[in-house]
Write a protein that holds these residues in place. Structure first.
Motif, PDB file in Angstrom:
ATOM      1  N   LEU A 192      84.353  67.036  26.712  1.00 44.27           N
ATOM      2  CA  LEU A 192      84.200  68.592  26.324  1.00 44.27           C
ATOM      3  C   LEU A 192      82.507  68.914  26.174  1.00 44.27           C
ATOM      4  N   ARG A 217      89.287  76.167   9.805  1.00 43.52           N
ATOM      5  CA  ARG A 217      89.455  75.704  11.170  1.00 43.52           C
ATOM      6  C   ARG A 217      90.667  74.948  11.131  1.00 43.52           C
ATOM      7  N   ALA A 270      93.352  77.554  11.209  1.00 45.54           N
ATOM      8  CA  ALA A 270      93.599  78.498  12.122  1.00 45.54           C
ATOM      9  C   ALA A 270      94.480  77.284  13.073  1.00 45.54           C
ATOM     10  N   TRP A 271      93.967  76.072  13.294  1.00 45.56           N
ATOM     11  CA  TRP A 271      94.858  75.302  14.196  1.00 45.56           C
ATOM     12  C   TRP A 271      96.485  75.283  13.735  1.00 45.56           C
ATOM     13  N   LYS A 272      96.466  75.359  12.260  1.00 46.46           N
ATOM     14  CA  LYS A 272      97.939  75.119  11.809  1.00 46.46           C
ATOM     15  C   LYS A 272      98.710  76.381  12.386  1.00 46.46           C
ATOM     16  N   LEU A 295      98.036  78.249  14.879  1.00 47.21           N
ATOM     17  CA  LEU A 295      98.101  78.556  16.500  1.00 47.21           C
ATOM     18  C   LEU A 295      99.190  77.616  16.830  1.00 47.21           C
ATOM     19  N   GLN A 333     101.755  76.077  15.605  1.00 50.01           N
ATOM     20  CA  GLN A 333     103.237  76.194  15.142  1.00 50.01           C
ATOM     21  C   GLN A 333     104.207  76.316  16.413  1.00 50.01           C
ATOM     22  N   ILE A 364      94.020  67.414  18.970  1.00 44.48           N
ATOM     23  CA  ILE A 364      93.474  68.723  19.151  1.00 44.48           C
ATOM     24  C   ILE A 364      92.524  69.457  17.899  1.00 44.48           C
ATOM     25  N   THR A 398      89.035  67.047  17.509  1.00 44.00           N
ATOM     26  CA  THR A 398      88.270  67.319  18.639  1.00 44.00           C
ATOM     27  C   THR A 398      87.439  68.704  18.400  1.00 44.00           C
ATOM     28  N   HIS A 399      88.378  69.715  18.199  1.00 44.17           N
ATOM     29  CA  HIS A 399      87.617  71.078  17.820  1.00 44.17           C
ATOM     30  C   HIS A 399      86.702  70.844  16.601  1.00 44.17           C
ATOM     31  N   LEU A 435      83.525  68.636  17.687  1.00 41.46           N
ATOM     32  CA  LEU A 435      82.648  68.752  19.055  1.00 41.46           C
ATOM     33  C   LEU A 435      81.549  69.185  18.700  1.00 41.46           C
ATOM     34  N   LEU A 488      97.112  67.647   7.147  1.00 41.56           N
ATOM     35  CA  LEU A 488      97.801  68.867   7.063  1.00 41.56           C
ATOM     36  C   LEU A 488      98.312  69.226   8.498  1.00 41.56           C
TER      37      LEU A 488
END
Lengths: 505, 298
Positions: free
Chosen positions: A301, A335, A338-340, A342, A344, A376, A379-380, A383, A448
């Protein structure tokens, strides 16, 4: 002979210059010294402490000093539990340890190596004060009341001649007196010694030691401490328990390191742990594989983005750079949350997929609390650490090389692969090592979003520190992780140079 | 890359545009998770996804109740206060010590420069969990061990104290100060200090009147890095600190691990705003520093 050059003050120029240089060096060091000292105390020494704890094992010899010495004679191959002498040492040690409440800590320490020892120690600590050894105390005080007088005891124990006659008593009395002050808060000059001191006195007398005041002990029926301990729990006659104690008696042990690679120490040598206890090798391999996948994803990426940024006009590139730097500057926990949110099952991504019709409402994707979630999210998070070094290397590749290759007849692909890509390899290397170093030690994000399957070795370290309290194992796992990271750091320093780390573009 | 030449073939055109789409998607991946938090934090319900009311832009679907919760809940307020008490002090410590050392390191003849640099940068490289483990062990000792078995006795232990957390955070922030300030000093003209000394200024005057103003942008951006490191740090606080030193990230971490409450999204939005501000300040400082050193900004 050529005339020596002199400085203004008449000294030889060479010496004068040397002096100036020395002064300059000292001044530079004086400027660095406060920080160096600060880092040494607040950071380097804690790390050294951790390294030390991964091999340190003083708890056994500190808690059971006499037992450890007495056990040296014992040979496990006889298949017999140790002799009366060892149990008598254990009696003194255990009574003292139970007062200091260190026997439970030692019990849990040895429980890591052989289950069941913890409860054995706990039980014995409770019972050891009620052994039948009070008959010795009664026999001595009945023989002569002076034995019940704390002041007389203190006098005897100050007398070097008596001490050499009664070595066990002297050592037991010293530890008893210290314990009376430290634990009970009393004065040993006012307390009658406890049963275990009299037991030691009886043993000394039996061994031919001359008592300060002769007492007739022929009528005293000796108490078998071996029997007393086996009354508490039969396990005390179990050879395995004693083998474990003997095996972990030395002050330094490789046990924690063996444990962290799924091996264990046995009297027969190093052996593999039982299948159901083998978790660390798998965990190390999983940490490696996941870090490598995260690194691979970041290259995949990050490369196009770095290429785009390096080849766009500066104004546009600077604007787009904000999109890279904003995540870099945003709090890690923001961040991760946010992933937690998004990922779910009832989260935004699944909602969108259901709305598009890619996934039916019944079987929403499981994106969180597994390896997918960790990969995921990480990586975010990592990056930008790939894009920034890549970008700074690509910035230095002149675009004219690509044009030259094309004008010589190369196709777009050949020009990129044979001319551009090899020049960007240092950037890939730098970014990869950086991302890998950061990924391999990550704790927060896997904790987490990783569930049970997506956690790293660092989560296990944290578990051993805060939940299982097996600090030595945590230190050993940490030492292995640290070694891996330091090797990579060294490689990074070789390739990139640590001074060339760029922050924020 | 900037523009497609007029003689490009169809294949090249397709590649050109699909490459841009790919890059667009990656940028979307980078930025969307952060941006999506912001509208979600105004959710009137305790959900973590867009409600139908929100999607139809019904004002009923939005509210600031999660922000109100943040500003009234005592747990969050304690965490905020702790963060604001710990980060500035840790920053001050790392900036003052770090700047001095960076100036020392940038002199021309420093013995063991490479080794010293490696030690000073190491807090950034060593995984946080290992630093936290070591500090947890070490700070619980009531003494400082010295070589040859000597020790300095301390009347207290550092675990669970404000000082312990500040020391740990200062150590973690130092590499950032060192890196940014030494980078600024690379472009610093040493003849300026010599000129100042020539005109009769003492070392202290030279430092404050000549060197400091020129390297200030680097120092401030190093300080910002150190601040954000401390402000954002959770692993070390979890280990070294106690409930009394609970910081904002700690509160977020436990909130996310145990029962995730939408207040976290409001906090996250506030932190995003903070990072946008920091990003711009650092960028402005970087450009200013380059201008001062006579390098045109790229």
């Amino acid at each position: 002979m050529a005339e020596q050059m002199l400085a203004a003050d008449g000294r030889p120029l060479k010496a004068s210059l040397n002096r100036a240089l020395r002064r300059q060096k000292l001044r530079a060091l004086a400027l660095i010294a406060p920080l160096l000292l600060f880092i040494l105390i607040s950071f380097v020494m804690p790390i050294a402490d951790m390294l030390f704890r991964s091999v340190e094992n003083e708890i056994v010899s500190n808690t059971l000093p006499r037992t450890v010495v007495a056990l040296e004679e014992w040979d496990a191959d006889t298949g017999e539990a140790p002799s009366e002498e060892v149990f008598s040492a254990l009696y003194t040690d255990m009574t003292l340890a139970a007062e200091y409440k260190t026997h439970t800590r030692l019990g849990s320490r040895l429980n890591y190596e052989s289950t069941g020892i913890s409860s054995l120690f706990r039980k014995s600590g409770r019972r050891v004060g009620r052994f039948d050894t009070d008959i010795y105390t009664d026999a001595f005080t009945a023989g002569d009341p002076a034995y019940g007088d704390p002041a007389r005891w203190a006098n005897w124990m100050d007398d070097g001649a008596i001490r050499t006659q009664l070595p066990k008593t002297a050592s037991a009395y010293d530890d008893w007196a210290r314990m009376i002050v430290e634990v009970e808060g009393d004065d040993p000059l006012e307390e009658e010694p406890w049963d275990f001191v009299f037991t030691a006195l009886y043993e000394d007398a039996n061994a031919g030691g001359v008592l300060p005041i002769a007492v007739d002990l022929s009528g005293v029926e000796p108490v078998s401490l071996r029997a007393q301990f086996s009354d508490v729990d039969d396990d005390w006659l179990d050879v395995d328990v004693w083998q474990t104690i003997k095996l972990y008696a030395p002050e330094y042990t490789s046990g924690y390191f063996l444990n962290s690679v799924d091996l264990m120490k046995t009297p027969e040598g190093v052996e593999a742990r039982p299948e159901n206890e083998q978790i660390y090798i798998t965990l190390f391999i999983r940490t490696l594989i996941m870090s490598l996948s995260i690194m691979g994803m970041c290259v995949l990426l990050g490369y196009p983005i770095a290429w785009l940024l390096a080849n766009l006009p500066d104004r546009t590139a600077n604007l787009l750079m904000i999109l890279v730097l904003l995540p870099f500057w945003t709090s890690l926990l923001v961040r991760t949350s946010a992933w937690k949110v998004l990922l779910q099952q009832q989260g935004v991504i699944n909602d969108v997929l259901v709305w598009i019709g890619l996934v039916s409402d019944g079987n929403r994707l499981e994106l969180i609390n597994n390896q997918t979630g960790t990969i995921i999210a990480m990586t975010h998070i990592l990056l930008p650490f790939m894009i920034l070094p890549l970008y700074s290397v690509m910035k230095t590749i002149p675009p004219s090389y690509l044009r030259a290759a094309k004008s010589l007849g190369a196709t777009n692909w050949t020009a990129f692969w044979r001319v551009y890509f090899p020049q960007s390899v240092p950037g890939i290397g730098a970014g990869c090592i950086l991302v890998f170093i950061l990924a391999i030690g990550y704790y927060i994000t896997p904790e987490l979003v990783g569930g049970t399957k997506g956690v790293f070795i660092s989560n296990r370290i944290a578990y051993h520190i805060s939940s299982s309290l097996n600090w030595g194992l945590a230190a050993a796992l940490g030492t292995i992780l640290l070694a891996v990271v330091l090797i990579l750091y060294w490689v990074y320093d070789r390739i990139v140079g640590i001074d060339n780390v760029k922050l924020g573009g | 890359m900037s523009a497609l030449p007029p003689y490009a073939t169809t294949g090249q055109r397709i590649w050109h545009y699909s490459f841009r789409v790919i890059c667009g998607l990656i940028f979307f991946f980078l930025i969307a998770p952060i941006l999506v938090i912001i509208p979600l934090s105004f959710n009137a319900e305790d959900f973590f996804t867009f409600t139908p009311e929100m999607l139809s832009f019904d004002p009923e679907g939005y509210s600031t109740k999660h922000y109100e919760d943040f500003f009234t809940n005592s747990d969050w307020q304690l965490a905020l206060r702790n963060s604001l008490k710990i980060a500035p002090v840790a920053t001050l410590l790392s900036v003052s010590l770090g700047t001095l050392a960076a100036i020392g390191l940038s002199q021309s003849h420093v013995p063991f420069r490479r080794a010293i640099m490696a030690i000073l940068i190491s807090p950034m490289i060593v995984p946080l969990i290992i630093s936290a483990t070591g500090m947890y062990f070490f700070y619980s000792n009531p003494y400082i061990p010295l070589p040859f078995g000597w020790t300095i006795e301390l009347p207290f232990t550092l675990t669970g104290t404000y000082i312990g957390v500040v020391l740990a955070h200062a150590a973690l922030g130092i590499p950032f100060v060192i890196i940014t300030v030494t980078a600024t000093l690379v472009g610093f003209d040493q003849s300026l200090t010599r000129a100042a000394a020539n005109m009769g200024a003492g070392p202290v005057t030279t430092f404050f009147r000549v060197q400091m103003p020129l390297i200030l942008p680097g120092v401030v951006s190093g300080g910002l890095f150190a601040f954000i490191t401390s402000f954002d740090e959770v692993v070390v606080v979890l280990f070294v600190g106690s409930a009394g030193q609970k910081t904002l990230p700690w509160q977020m971490f436990t909130g996310l691990r145990e029962q995730i409450s939408p207040t976290i999204l409001a906090v996250a939005t506030i932190l995003i705003t903070l990072s946008v501000i920091l990003l711009f300040v650092v960028e402005i400082l970087r450009r200013r520093s380059e201008r001062l050193r006579g390098i045109t900004p790229s």
